[in-house]
Design an enzyme around this catalytic site. Structure first.
Site, PDB file in Angstrom:
ATOM      1  N   THR A  23      20.716  32.021  29.763  1.00  0.00           N
ATOM      2  CA  THR A  23      21.516  30.936  29.199  1.00  0.00           C
ATOM      3  C   THR A  23      21.137  29.629  29.884  1.00  0.00           C
ATOM      4  O   THR A  23      21.033  29.583  31.108  1.00  0.00           O
ATOM      5  CB  THR A  23      23.013  31.216  29.397  1.00  0.00           C
ATOM      6  OG1 THR A  23      23.299  32.549  28.969  1.00  0.00           O
ATOM      7  CG2 THR A  23      23.856  30.250  28.589  1.00  0.00           C
TER       8      THR A  23
ATOM      9  N   ASP B 141      12.969  34.770  38.091  1.00  0.00           N
ATOM     10  CA  ASP B 141      13.477  34.689  36.724  1.00  0.00           C
ATOM     11  C   ASP B 141      12.324  34.294  35.796  1.00  0.00           C
ATOM     12  O   ASP B 141      11.169  34.275  36.209  1.00  0.00           O
ATOM     13  CB  ASP B 141      14.624  33.678  36.637  1.00  0.00           C
ATOM     14  CG  ASP B 141      14.113  32.256  36.768  1.00  0.00           C
ATOM     15  OD1 ASP B 141      13.040  32.063  37.373  1.00  0.00           O
ATOM     16  OD2 ASP B 141      14.764  31.337  36.243  1.00  0.00           O
TER      17      ASP B 141
ATOM     18  N   TYR C  90      17.154  39.945  40.146  1.00  0.00           N
ATOM     19  CA  TYR C  90      17.142  38.485  40.233  1.00  0.00           C
ATOM     20  C   TYR C  90      18.395  37.949  40.907  1.00  0.00           C
ATOM     21  O   TYR C  90      18.322  37.148  41.853  1.00  0.00           O
ATOM     22  CB  TYR C  90      17.004  37.833  38.853  1.00  0.00           C
ATOM     23  CG  TYR C  90      17.424  36.394  38.929  1.00  0.00           C
ATOM     24  CD1 TYR C  90      16.569  35.450  39.490  1.00  0.00           C
ATOM     25  CD2 TYR C  90      18.712  35.986  38.572  1.00  0.00           C
ATOM     26  CE1 TYR C  90      16.976  34.138  39.660  1.00  0.00           C
ATOM     27  CE2 TYR C  90      19.121  34.684  38.744  1.00  0.00           C
ATOM     28  CZ  TYR C  90      18.255  33.760  39.285  1.00  0.00           C
ATOM     29  OH  TYR C  90      18.659  32.483  39.478  1.00  0.00           O
TER      30      TYR C  90
ATOM     31  N   GLU D  46      25.347  32.214  38.701  1.00  0.00           N
ATOM     32  CA  GLU D  46      24.158  33.010  38.403  1.00  0.00           C
ATOM     33  C   GLU D  46      24.394  33.975  37.247  1.00  0.00           C
ATOM     34  O   GLU D  46      23.505  34.203  36.429  1.00  0.00           O
ATOM     35  CB  GLU D  46      23.699  33.780  39.648  1.00  0.00           C
ATOM     36  CG  GLU D  46      23.143  32.907  40.758  1.00  0.00           C
ATOM     37  CD  GLU D  46      21.927  32.092  40.319  1.00  0.00           C
ATOM     38  OE1 GLU D  46      21.287  32.424  39.297  1.00  0.00           O
ATOM     39  OE2 GLU D  46      21.620  31.100  41.012  1.00  0.00           O
TER      40      GLU D  46
ATOM     41  N   TRP E  97      27.343  23.812  40.671  1.00  0.00           N
ATOM     42  CA  TRP E  97      27.179  24.836  41.704  1.00  0.00           C
ATOM     43  C   TRP E  97      26.202  24.391  42.782  1.00  0.00           C
ATOM     44  O   TRP E  97      25.935  25.140  43.713  1.00  0.00           O
ATOM     45  CB  TRP E  97      26.720  26.151  41.074  1.00  0.00           C
ATOM     46  CG  TRP E  97      25.609  25.982  40.109  1.00  0.00           C
ATOM     47  CD1 TRP E  97      24.272  25.988  40.395  1.00  0.00           C
ATOM     48  CD2 TRP E  97      25.717  25.771  38.700  1.00  0.00           C
ATOM     49  NE1 TRP E  97      23.546  25.788  39.254  1.00  0.00           N
ATOM     50  CE2 TRP E  97      24.404  25.651  38.192  1.00  0.00           C
ATOM     51  CE3 TRP E  97      26.797  25.664  37.815  1.00  0.00           C
ATOM     52  CZ2 TRP E  97      24.142  25.437  36.829  1.00  0.00           C
ATOM     53  CZ3 TRP E  97      26.534  25.446  36.473  1.00  0.00           C
ATOM     54  CH2 TRP E  97      25.224  25.339  35.988  1.00  0.00           C
TER      55      TRP E  97
ATOM     56  N   CYS F 250       2.723  17.275  37.885  1.00  0.00           N
ATOM     57  CA  CYS F 250       3.183  18.424  38.663  1.00  0.00           C
ATOM     58  C   CYS F 250       2.846  18.252  40.145  1.00  0.00           C
ATOM     59  O   CYS F 250       1.693  17.981  40.493  1.00  0.00           O
ATOM     60  CB  CYS F 250       2.553  19.713  38.135  1.00  0.00           C
ATOM     61  SG  CYS F 250       3.033  21.168  39.080  1.00  0.00           S
TER      62      CYS F 250
ATOM     63  N   CYS G 256      -2.847  24.999  41.434  1.00  0.00           N
ATOM     64  CA  CYS G 256      -2.728  25.777  40.201  1.00  0.00           C
ATOM     65  C   CYS G 256      -4.097  26.144  39.634  1.00  0.00           C
ATOM     66  O   CYS G 256      -4.852  25.287  39.174  1.00  0.00           O
ATOM     67  CB  CYS G 256      -1.925  24.981  39.167  1.00  0.00           C
ATOM     68  SG  CYS G 256      -1.600  25.904  37.657  1.00  0.00           S
TER      69      CYS G 256
END
Length: 345
Positions: free
Chosen positions: A39, A134, A116, A33, A20, A197, A203
């Site tokens: 999943t 999400d 979402y 989506e 996708w 990261c 962060c």
DNA sequence: AACTCGGGGTT
DNA sequence: AACCCAGAGTT
């Protein structure tokens, strides 16, 4: 370089290839989506390929029968998603002439599209700045900003959506997917790879060395165990299967009759040809089934069994192995069929 | 706000 | 075994 620059530049070099991600067609994004709800990507990919090949457009899906859609969905779980997708396709044909509405409120009216998914379709397919929050995104944000809100609670959502919008820059679809990809590949639930990261400089949890304390989430109760006998009734090579009720667990799917122990004690002594198969265990989110399949051979209508063999064919019937293959049968009953095959039946 | 709804991957 | 996953709908 600000947060979005670092994130999106990391994404452009590290994103996984997904079917996708080669399109911005809203129908394709929508299907992906819905399948991706709760999943994992690698689980979805083969289902997505088959689904798009069979139903390449809203029209094709709207014309199909629910039975066929469920058959393609079998094994993926959360079957209400398939029903909503099917209903949604017909809704889009009737209410929007087959075209996706570009409006958030209109999108939310489509069955199966929640907060979402509306944000994901708006941003990815239409390039509209909208939050797509999400589980991955909540985890990333909670670590970035030391957010103490329980990610399992609905009332926490607005806080996360505000944070996303404060960071969002550039292509909204790219940004949202980059946030999710970061959560999936780097900012993982356990043992996140903070040193590599791309946004660790932003962060707060990394700065304080408290990354694994986030996100905050209440624990789940353990699944409750239920025990059943499974009646696998065989008549000249065909097996009795029933369509399950339209509501509840595995609604509308096909399976074998389940009976409790007390009912089994009434029936068991009256059966002549029976064979106990190996136990099947199956865990759902909040239930655990321990099944004892019993292979029962009958010649005609067996009155001792608590089964009505005279129901309409769309609610139950004796199925050949080939017919069983085409019916939407969830994984738990496929496991029973597997025991049947292993037993050489 | 709490509950229901699958199945599989990771640790 | 525990946790989580590109969540949504119902009660």
């Amino acid at each position: 370089m600000d947060f979005a620059d670092r994130l999106c530049s990391w994404f452009s070099e590290n994103m996984r290839d997904m079917p996708w991600r080669h399109t911005r067609d809203p129908y394709s994004i929508w299907v992906s989506e819905i399948m991706l709800q709760q999943t994992q990507v690698d689980t979805v990919i083969p289902y997505y390929e088959r689904f798009m090949k069979r139903f390449p457009s809203v029209e094709a899906l709207a014309r199909a029968s629910l039975e066929e859609v469920l058959a393609l969905w079998q094994g993926l779980g959360y079957y209400k998603r398939a029903e909503n997708l099917h209903r949604g396709a017909r809704y889009i044909m009737e209410q929007h002439g087959g075209h996706f509405p570009v409006d958030p409120a209109a999108l939310r009216k489509i069955p199966g599209i929640g907060a979402y998914t509306a944000g994901a379709v708006l941003s990815i397919a239409f390039g509209i700045p909208a939050p797509a929050v999400d589980g991955n995104v909540m985890r990333v944000l909670s670590r970035l900003f030391l957010m103490e809100q329980d990610v399992g609670q609905a009332k926490s959502r607005p806080a996360f959506e505000e944070k996303v919008m404060s960071l969002l820059k550039g292509d909204p679809g790219v940004f949202n997917q980059a946030m999710m990809e970061l959560g999936a590949l780097v900012c993982t639930p356990r043992k996140p790879d903070c040193p590599v990261c791309p946004v660790n400089g932003f962060c707060q949890a990394y700065k304080r060395n408290t990354v694994e304390q986030y996100p905050v989430k209440a624990g789940r109760p353990k699944p409750v165990t239920e025990r059943y006998r499974v009646l696998v009734i065989c008549r000249s090579g065909s097996y009795w299967m029933e369509k399950r009720p339209g509501e509840g667990l595995l609604a509308g799917l096909w399976g074998f009759p389940l009976i409790g122990e007390e009912q089994w004690r009434l029936v068991e002594p009256m059966l002549e040809k029976k064979r106990i198969l190996k136990r099947v265990c199956h865990v759902f989110t909040h239930r655990r089934w321990e099944l004892e399949p019993v292979l029962i051979e009958v010649s005609e209508s067996c009155g001792t069994l608590p089964i009505d063999f005279s129901v309409p064919a769309d609610l139950g019937g004796f199925q050949t192995p080939e017919q069983m293959q085409r019916l939407p049968v969830p994984t738990v009953f496929r496991k029973v069929i597997r025991q049947l095959d292993d037993a050489g039946a």
